[in-house]
Design a protein around this motif. Structure first.
Motif, PDB file in Angstrom:
ATOM      1  N   ILE A 189       0.850  -1.198   0.000  1.00 27.43           N
ATOM      2  CA  ILE A 189       0.000   0.000   0.000  1.00 27.43           C
ATOM      3  C   ILE A 189       0.879   1.240   0.000  1.00 27.43           C
ATOM      4  O   ILE A 189       1.858   1.310   0.745  1.00 27.43           O
ATOM      5  N   GLY A 190       0.553   2.210  -0.849  1.00 30.53           N
ATOM      6  CA  GLY A 190       1.312   3.455  -0.839  1.00 30.53           C
ATOM      7  C   GLY A 190       1.060   4.276  -2.085  1.00 30.53           C
ATOM      8  O   GLY A 190       0.129   4.007  -2.847  1.00 30.53           O
ATOM      9  N   LYS A 191       1.893   5.288  -2.269  1.00 23.96           N
ATOM     10  CA  LYS A 191       1.731   6.185  -3.424  1.00 23.96           C
ATOM     11  C   LYS A 191       2.161   5.453  -4.694  1.00 23.96           C
ATOM     12  O   LYS A 191       3.166   4.739  -4.703  1.00 23.96           O
ATOM     13  N   ASP A 192       1.370   5.631  -5.747  1.00 22.82           N
ATOM     14  CA  ASP A 192       1.652   4.916  -6.996  1.00 22.82           C
ATOM     15  C   ASP A 192       2.925   5.444  -7.655  1.00 22.82           C
ATOM     16  O   ASP A 192       3.107   6.648  -7.804  1.00 22.82           O
ATOM     17  N   THR A 193       3.821   4.513  -8.007  1.00 24.66           N
ATOM     18  CA  THR A 193       5.025   4.893  -8.777  1.00 24.66           C
ATOM     19  C   THR A 193       5.282   3.793  -9.811  1.00 24.66           C
ATOM     20  O   THR A 193       4.605   2.774  -9.816  1.00 24.66           O
ATOM     21  N   VAL A 194       6.292   4.030 -10.651  1.00 25.79           N
ATOM     22  CA  VAL A 194       6.600   3.056 -11.705  1.00 25.79           C
ATOM     23  C   VAL A 194       7.330   1.848 -11.101  1.00 25.79           C
ATOM     24  O   VAL A 194       8.225   2.008 -10.263  1.00 25.79           O
ATOM     25  N   GLY A 195       6.915   0.666 -11.497  1.00 28.74           N
ATOM     26  CA  GLY A 195       7.706  -0.528 -11.200  1.00 28.74           C
ATOM     27  C   GLY A 195       7.468  -1.185  -9.861  1.00 28.74           C
ATOM     28  O   GLY A 195       8.302  -1.965  -9.403  1.00 28.74           O
ATOM     29  N   ILE A 196       6.344  -0.886  -9.215  1.00 31.66           N
ATOM     30  CA  ILE A 196       6.094  -1.494  -7.902  1.00 31.66           C
ATOM     31  C   ILE A 196       5.966  -3.015  -8.031  1.00 31.66           C
ATOM     32  O   ILE A 196       6.647  -3.777  -7.353  1.00 31.66           O
ATOM     33  N   LEU A 197       5.099  -3.426  -8.946  1.00 33.81           N
ATOM     34  CA  LEU A 197       4.854  -4.855  -9.138  1.00 33.81           C
ATOM     35  C   LEU A 197       6.152  -5.576  -9.476  1.00 33.81           C
ATOM     36  O   LEU A 197       6.445  -6.652  -8.938  1.00 33.81           O
ATOM     37  N   ALA A 198       6.958  -4.941 -10.351  1.00 35.12           N
ATOM     38  CA  ALA A 198       8.217  -5.568 -10.781  1.00 35.12           C
ATOM     39  C   ALA A 198       9.153  -5.764  -9.594  1.00 35.12           C
ATOM     40  O   ALA A 198       9.716  -6.848  -9.406  1.00 35.12           O
ATOM     41  N   LYS A 199       9.312  -4.744  -8.790  1.00 36.35           N
ATOM     42  CA  LYS A 199      10.247  -4.834  -7.663  1.00 36.35           C
ATOM     43  C   LYS A 199       9.814  -5.896  -6.653  1.00 36.35           C
ATOM     44  O   LYS A 199      10.629  -6.688  -6.182  1.00 36.35           O
ATOM     45  N   VAL A 200       8.512  -5.886  -6.345  1.00 35.77           N
ATOM     46  CA  VAL A 200       8.025  -6.827  -5.338  1.00 35.77           C
ATOM     47  C   VAL A 200       8.120  -8.260  -5.863  1.00 35.77           C
ATOM     48  O   VAL A 200       8.597  -9.160  -5.177  1.00 35.77           O
ATOM     49  N   SER A 201       7.705  -8.444  -7.118  1.00 33.78           N
ATOM     50  CA  SER A 201       7.695  -9.821  -7.617  1.00 33.78           C
ATOM     51  C   SER A 201       9.112 -10.342  -7.859  1.00 33.78           C
ATOM     52  O   SER A 201       9.376 -11.529  -7.662  1.00 33.78           O
ATOM     53  N   SER A 202      10.055  -9.476  -8.221  1.00 33.81           N
ATOM     54  CA  SER A 202      11.411  -9.991  -8.429  1.00 33.81           C
ATOM     55  C   SER A 202      12.049 -10.372  -7.086  1.00 33.81           C
ATOM     56  O   SER A 202      12.790 -11.342  -6.985  1.00 33.81           O
TER      57      SER A 202
END
Lengths: 89, 454
Positions: free
Chosen positions: A8-21
């Motif tokens: 949860i937080g402010k939307d930025t580029v690449g959140i999904l990528a960072k978490v899933s990697s």
């Protein structure tokens, strides 16, 4: 064992990528993802299989939490049973 | 997959509404530690507690991580020490308190309860010596908690013990006068004391309990308050309010049940009960008083408070009872003044008085709890407060308790500050017209008709 990873937080580029990697690094398989952005607040819920996690669950939880701090977001890793028991009879 | 809103609701409860497991309490029977030589008995007590509870803290910490839910306190309750003291050929009973303190420090629990005596029908060997040693025990230890049961519906009220406890409460405060009279905050005087209560300071491990047991106390006033503060909830009539509290209590208790089952399995110890209590903290919003105010009271303590509290207490039980396989302990709403931000404010304003609190205790789960009173309050007035509370408990077949703190050297307008979960309390006015003659009569106040159910 299944865990719920919430981001949860402010939307930025690449959140999904960072978490899933990060999950991939530790051998955590992501079974399902839902995400929404409401008024700039990004919310992502992942259901992940942590039974083959390479490190201890507690350490994994700490790692994800510190990743969240780096990204300026809140990441929680919680066993799915807490939600099952609270919200299902 | 799980519903996203449900997941976010849970996270929000923990993050923003102070939802937590208030205590995981391990109950340990010390009946097999009895010895006529007190030093041997103390050694056995220390050994047994440390053997059984050595991994209580690490296991609770693992559970906290697994589910992401804080477990605020890890504690131990033991067999009332008076039962052990009865066998000892010495009057220096306080050694038991040192053994308990040492064991608590070794395993890392913040409180250990059970420096207790059950004297509702009279004093057995050991009871007198234990009660007389309470002030010294509480002044010379940090983690030991004490309780004395002076009455029950079945037996009536032991007025000799009531007289004695007024003096003991005062003395406990006097011996710790340099520390905000903290001794009295670790001493509870009960009527109808439950034997499986996980909450301090009144926890002890009853004689009918198994050798070792895990009891869990949940919390969550902040969650209930928050549920009642939404615009939709504001439109509900009082039936709707009760229903909403029930649903919220259900969720809170389910989490307690989950943690209790997991802790009991990991520790290899029988699961005892979940205590459904709404236990407030001094954190803003985590307050039982605020819940009552959300129901529509201007300030907790105004007319209508008792009715709202009755609804709350009942709805919490109804919601919680289906969520857990075994419910016990105190199970209801607590109203400790110093530990509840809303109560503190209401008392400071003068809206919440001791007389109103006494009425509230007829419908809440415990009694007059964490109330600071002027330091010059005579012992017989404290005894009379205890007698009044015990009478309410006795007649209504419920637990009542008194934990008042005569703040030595302080008076109306001052306050005592403990910090942390114990919070701070303004000194409240007490009616000091003398009940001395009544208290000095002694004897046994007979059990009421309600006791004759067989």
């Amino acid at each position: 064992m299944k865990a719920v990873i919430s981001v949860i937080g402010k939307d930025t580029v690449g959140i999904l990528a960072k978490v899933s990697s990060k999950c991939a690094d530790y051998g955590v398989n992501i079974d399902d993802v839902t995400q929404t952005v409401m008024q700039d607040i990004f919310t992502m819920i992942m259901l992940a299989d942590v039974s083959n996690c390479k490190i201890d669950f507690n350490k994994f939880s700490d790692e994800m939490q510190s990743l969240g701090e780096e990204m300026g977001m809140k990441i929680h890793v919680m066993h799915e049973d807490i939600f099952n028991s609270m919200h299902r009879i | 997959m799980l519903n996203t809103n449900d997941i976010l609701e849970t996270i929000n409860m923990i993050e923003n509404e102070n939802l937590d497991i208030r205590t995981v309490t391990m109950g340990i029977s010390l009946l097999d530690c009895i010895d006529s030589d007190i030093d041997k008995a103390c050694e056995k007590v220390y050994d047994k507690i440390t053997r059984y509870a050595y991994n209580l803290i690490p296991v609770c910490e693992e559970i906290e991580k697994k589910y992401g839910i804080p477990i605020v306190n890890k504690r131990i309750s033991v067999t009332p020490i008076a039962m052990l003291a009865s066998a000892c050929q010495t009057s220096n009973i306080v050694k038991f308190a040192f053994a308990l303190e040492k064991a608590a420090k070794t395993v890392g629990v913040n409180f250990i309860g059970g420096y207790s005596a059950l004297v509702q029908k009279g004093f057995a060997n050991g009871d007198y010596a234990l009660i007389e040693s309470i002030p010294e025990a509480l002044a010379t230890t940090d983690r030991v908690c004490s309780s004395v049961n002076i009455g029950s519906t079945k037996t009536g009220i032991n007025m000799n013990a009531v007289k004695m406890m007024g003096e003991i409460v005062r003395k406990s405060a006097e011996l710790t006068a340099d520390r905000e009279s903290v001794g009295a905050s670790k001493l509870v005087v009960f009527c109808n004391a439950p034997e499986d209560n996980p909450f301090m300071a009144g926890a002890f491990h009853g004689a009918g309990e198994p050798d070792c047991v895990i009891n869990v106390g949940v919390s969550g006033p902040g969650v209930v308050r928050s549920a009642l503060s939404t615009p939709q909830a504001k439109k509900l009539d009082i039936t709707g309010v009760a229903d909403l509290v029930k649903r919220t209590a259900f969720k809170i208790t389910r989490m307690g049940q989950l943690v209790a089952m997991e802790a009991s399995e990991r520790l290899g110890v029988q699961f005892g009960i979940v205590d459904l209590s709404l236990a407030p903290t001094p954190a803003i919003g985590d307050s039982v008083a605020n819940i009552l105010e959300e129901m529509g009271l201007e300030t907790c303590g105004c007319c209508g408070t008792t009715a709202c509290l009755a609804l709350l207490n009942d709805a919490v039980k109804k919601g919680g009872v289906m969520a857990s396989s075994h419910v016990g302990g105190l199970s209801g709403a607590f109203i400790p003044v110093s530990e509840d931000d809303g109560m503190i404010k209401a008392a400071q304003k003068g809206v919440l008085t001791i007389e109103k609190l006494e009425a509230m205790t007829a419908v809440c789960s415990v009694g007059l709890d964490m109330i600071a009173i002027p330091g010059d309050t005579p012992a017989e007035v404290i005894s009379a407060i205890i007698a009044d509370e015990a009478a309410i408990g006795m007649v209504n077949f419920k637990t009542t308790a008194v934990r008042v703190i005569p703040a030595i050297g302080k008076t109306i307008g001052d306050s005592v500050n403990y910090g942390g979960l114990f919070g701070s309390a303004p000194i409240m006015r007490v009616n000091t017209a003398s009940p001395a003659e009544f208290i000095n009569r002694g004897g046994q106040l007979p059990a009421p008709m309600q006791a004759l159910k067989n």
